[in-house]
Write an enzyme that holds these catalytic residues in place. Structure first.
Site, PDB file in Angstrom:
ATOM      1  N   ALA A  96       0.815  -1.156   0.132  1.00  0.00           N
ATOM      2  CA  ALA A  96       0.090  -0.049   0.037  1.00  0.00           C
ATOM      3  C   ALA A  96       0.924   1.197   0.126  1.00  0.00           C
ATOM      4  O   ALA A  96       2.075   1.053   0.495  1.00  0.00           O
ATOM      5  CB  ALA A  96      -0.769  -0.002   1.204  1.00  0.00           C
TER       6      ALA A  96
ATOM      7  N   GLY B 181       0.844  -5.229   0.634  1.00  0.00           N
ATOM      8  CA  GLY B 181      -0.308  -5.437  -0.171  1.00  0.00           C
ATOM      9  C   GLY B 181      -0.159  -6.212  -1.510  1.00  0.00           C
ATOM     10  O   GLY B 181      -0.883  -6.429  -2.152  1.00  0.00           O
TER      11      GLY B 181
ATOM     12  N   GLU C  31       4.616  -4.848   6.956  1.00  0.00           N
ATOM     13  CA  GLU C  31       3.815  -4.016   7.699  1.00  0.00           C
ATOM     14  C   GLU C  31       4.373  -3.800   9.387  1.00  0.00           C
ATOM     15  O   GLU C  31       4.232  -2.729   9.741  1.00  0.00           O
ATOM     16  CB  GLU C  31       2.283  -4.354   7.799  1.00  0.00           C
ATOM     17  CG  GLU C  31       1.729  -4.424   6.479  1.00  0.00           C
ATOM     18  CD  GLU C  31       1.879  -5.241   5.639  1.00  0.00           C
ATOM     19  OE1 GLU C  31       2.761  -6.324   5.996  1.00  0.00           O
ATOM     20  OE2 GLU C  31       1.015  -5.474   4.569  1.00  0.00           O
TER      21      GLU C  31
HETATM   22  N1  CAA Z   1       4.688   3.335  -0.577  1.00  0.00           N
HETATM   23  C1  CAA Z   1       4.838   4.354  -1.153  1.00  0.00           C
HETATM   24  N2  CAA Z   1       6.171   4.662  -1.883  1.00  0.00           N
HETATM   25  C2  CAA Z   1       7.104   3.769  -1.972  1.00  0.00           C
HETATM   26  C3  CAA Z   1       6.574   2.351  -1.178  1.00  0.00           C
HETATM   27  C4  CAA Z   1       5.226   2.044  -0.616  1.00  0.00           C
HETATM   28  N3  CAA Z   1       4.907   0.991  -0.198  1.00  0.00           N
HETATM   29  N4  CAA Z   1       7.603   1.504  -1.676  1.00  0.00           N
HETATM   30  C5  CAA Z   1       8.426   2.272  -2.052  1.00  0.00           C
HETATM   31  N5  CAA Z   1       8.102   3.495  -2.329  1.00  0.00           N
HETATM   32  C6  CAA Z   1       8.993   4.495  -3.117  1.00  0.00           C
HETATM   33  C7  CAA Z   1      10.116   5.193  -2.169  1.00  0.00           C
HETATM   34  O1  CAA Z   1       9.739   5.926  -1.155  1.00  0.00           O
HETATM   35  C8  CAA Z   1      10.901   5.632  -3.199  1.00  0.00           C
HETATM   36  O2  CAA Z   1      10.453   6.857  -3.649  1.00  0.00           O
HETATM   37  P1  CAA Z   1      11.486   8.276  -3.647  1.00  0.00           P
HETATM   38  O3  CAA Z   1      12.441   7.663  -4.909  1.00  0.00           O
HETATM   39  O4  CAA Z   1      10.643   9.321  -4.116  1.00  0.00           O
HETATM   40  O5  CAA Z   1      12.233   8.467  -2.515  1.00  0.00           O
HETATM   41  C9  CAA Z   1      10.940   4.819  -4.409  1.00  0.00           C
HETATM   42  O6  CAA Z   1       9.604   3.942  -4.126  1.00  0.00           O
HETATM   43  C10 CAA Z   1      11.942   3.623  -4.708  1.00  0.00           C
HETATM   44  O7  CAA Z   1      12.130   2.931  -3.298  1.00  0.00           O
HETATM   45  P2  CAA Z   1      13.434   2.800  -2.433  1.00  0.00           P
HETATM   46  O8  CAA Z   1      14.262   3.992  -2.710  1.00  0.00           O
HETATM   47  O9  CAA Z   1      13.079   2.655  -0.988  1.00  0.00           O
HETATM   48  O10 CAA Z   1      14.014   1.771  -3.167  1.00  0.00           O
HETATM   49  P3  CAA Z   1      14.878   0.630  -2.610  1.00  0.00           P
HETATM   50  O11 CAA Z   1      15.395  -0.602  -3.566  1.00  0.00           O
HETATM   51  O12 CAA Z   1      16.101   1.059  -1.599  1.00  0.00           O
HETATM   52  O13 CAA Z   1      14.010  -0.424  -1.468  1.00  0.00           O
HETATM   53  C11 CAA Z   1      12.131  -1.578  -0.894  1.00  0.00           C
HETATM   54  C12 CAA Z   1      12.919  -1.035  -2.156  1.00  0.00           C
HETATM   55  C13 CAA Z   1      12.800  -2.531   0.000  1.00  0.00           C
HETATM   56  C14 CAA Z   1      10.881  -2.376  -1.438  1.00  0.00           C
HETATM   57  C15 CAA Z   1      11.504  -0.352  -0.148  1.00  0.00           C
HETATM   58  O14 CAA Z   1      11.093   0.512  -1.039  1.00  0.00           O
HETATM   59  C16 CAA Z   1      10.713  -0.534   0.979  1.00  0.00           C
HETATM   60  O15 CAA Z   1      10.830  -1.031   1.973  1.00  0.00           O
HETATM   61  N6  CAA Z   1       9.259  -0.167   0.583  1.00  0.00           N
HETATM   62  C17 CAA Z   1       8.513  -0.193   1.504  1.00  0.00           C
HETATM   63  C18 CAA Z   1       7.445  -1.544   1.644  1.00  0.00           C
HETATM   64  C19 CAA Z   1       6.361  -1.542   2.587  1.00  0.00           C
HETATM   65  O16 CAA Z   1       6.813  -1.507   3.851  1.00  0.00           O
HETATM   66  N7  CAA Z   1       5.504  -2.388   2.138  1.00  0.00           N
HETATM   67  C20 CAA Z   1       3.997  -2.386   2.896  1.00  0.00           C
HETATM   68  C21 CAA Z   1       3.237  -1.088   2.868  1.00  0.00           C
HETATM   69  S1  CAA Z   1       2.015  -1.185   4.119  1.00  0.00           S
HETATM   70  C22 CAA Z   1       0.841  -2.316   3.389  1.00  0.00           C
HETATM   71  O17 CAA Z   1       0.936  -2.853   2.320  1.00  0.00           O
HETATM   72  C23 CAA Z   1      -0.283  -2.684   4.222  1.00  0.00           C
HETATM   73  C24 CAA Z   1      -1.341  -3.265   3.715  1.00  0.00           C
HETATM   74  O18 CAA Z   1      -1.518  -4.431   4.017  1.00  0.00           O
HETATM   75  C25 CAA Z   1      -2.562  -2.808   3.094  1.00  0.00           C
END
Ligand code: CAA
Length: 263
Positions: free
Chosen positions: A66, A111, A134
C-alpha cells in the site's frame, strides 16, 4: 476507458493488468486501486475474457505494498474506510469467475503479496522478493495477509513472516508453497502466458466451478466442502461445455468450449 496507474490489455481472451507506478515501485495508492477496480469490472462484464494475468512494470517491483504516503495521513475511522475499500477490490480478484495468475517480477510486499495471494496461483522471477513488512511500520497487513498467508503456508511459518517482517527470496517462497514456479526474469511472462493460454481453452463454467469449490470449500468442514463440490459438479454436467467435452472425447476430436456465464 483510459488508465494511467495500470496498463490493461486483452489479447486472445487473456487480459493482462500491469501495475504501472514504477517510481513508487508500483505502490497501491487510491488512484491505482480505483483503476484496478474498473479493470476488474470490465473483465467481469466481458464474456470473451477467459484468464487474467497480473504483473508489475519493469523488473524491480510487482507491488511494494500500500502507498505509505497515503497510509501516513489516515486516522482510525478513515483507515477503516480506506482499508475496507482496498480489501473489497482485492477480494474481487479472488472472486473472479476466471483464473487469475500473479506473475511476480520483483518486490511483492505487504499489499503486493496480498494481491498475489488473492490470485489463484503465483509464478515468480528468481529475482522476486516476498514479505509482509507492515510490522516494521508499526502496522499489520490490511488486505488479507494475516488470513490468506497462514492458509497457504501454515500458522507457524506465516506468523514468523508476519511477526518479523522479514523478506524472503523467490526460492524460499517456492519452498514454502507461496509460489508454484520460479523462472529466470526473461522467461517469466512467456511461461505465465503458456499456462494462461492452456487454461483459456477450457470450459468457463468448469473453470469457475473449480475456483469456487476450492475457495469456498476451504472455509467449511469437509462434509460441507464435499457437498459444494457435488453441487458444482451437477451444474457443470448440465452445461453446454460438458456436453461438448464429453461428445468431443467420444468422437475423438478436440473440444471447443463456448459455455457462457452471462445469460
Ligand atoms: N509506498 C510508497 N512509496 C513507496 C513504497 C510504498 N509502499 N515502496 C517504495 N516506495 C517508493 C520509495 O519511497 C522511493 O520513492 P522516492 O524515490 O521518491 O524516494 C521509491 O519507491 C523507490 O524505493 P526505495 O528507494 O526505497 O528503493 P529500494 O530499492 O532502496 O528499496 C524496498 C525497495 C525494500 C521495497 C523499499 O522501498 C521498501 O521497504 N518499501 C516499503 C515496503 C512496505 O513497507 N510495504 C508495505 C506497505 S503497508 C501495506 O501494504 C499495508 C497493507 O497490507 C494494506
Amino acid at each position: 476507458m483510459t488508465y494511467s496507474n495500470i496498463m490493461f490489455e486483452t489479447t486472445d481472451g487473456i487480459s493482462t493488468i500491469t501495475f504501472n507506478r514504477p517510481k513508487a515501485l508500483n505502490a497501491l495508492n487510491s488512484d491505482l486501486l480505483g483503476e484496478l477496480d474498473r479493470a476488474l469490472q470490465e473483465i467481469i462484464g466481458n464474456e470473451e475474457i477467459r484468464v487474467l494475468v497480473l504483473t508489475g512494470t519493469g523488473e524491480k517491483a510487482f507491488v511494494a505494498g500500500a502507498d505509505i504516503t497515503e497510509l501516513a495521513k489516515l486516522d482510525t475511522l478513515s483507515a477503516k474506510v480506506f482499508i475496507n475499500k482496498g480489501l473489497s477490490i482485492i477480494n474481487k480478484i479472488a472472486e473472479l469467475p476466471i483464473p487469475a495468475i500473479a506473475a511476480v517480477n520483483g518486490f511483492a510486499l505487504g499489499g503486493g503479496l496480498e494481491i498475489a495471494m488473492a490470485c489463484d496461483f503465483i509464478y515468480a522471477s528468481t529475482s522476486a522478493r516476498f514479505g509482509q513488512p507492515e510490522i516494521n511500520l508499526g502496522l499489520i497487513p490490511g488486505y488479507g495477509g494475516t488470513q490468506r498467508l497462514p492458509r497457504i503456508i501454515g500458522i507457524g511459518r506465516a506468523k514468523e513472516l508476519l511477526l518479523s517482517g522479514k523478506m524472503i527470496s523467490a526460492e524460499e517462497a517456492y519452498r514454502l508453497g507461496i509460489v508454484n514456479r520460479t523462472l529466470a526474469p526473461d522467461a517469466l511472462m512467456g511461461e505465465v502466458m503458456n499456462i494462461a493460454r492452456e487454461m483459456a481453452t477450457k470450459g468457463k463454467v468448469a473453470l469457475r466451478a473449480i475456483k469456487q469449490a476450492v475457495n469456498y470449500g476451504l472455509n467449511v468442514d469437509l462434509p460441507s466442502g464435499l457437498r459444494i463440490e457435488t453441487d458444482a459438479f451437477a451444474v457443470c454436467l448440465a452445461s453446454s461445455d460438458a456436453k461438448e467435452g464429453t461428445s468431443a472425447f467420444l468422437e475423438k476430436r478436440k473440444p471447443l468450449f463456448k459455455g457462457r456465464l452471462i445469460p
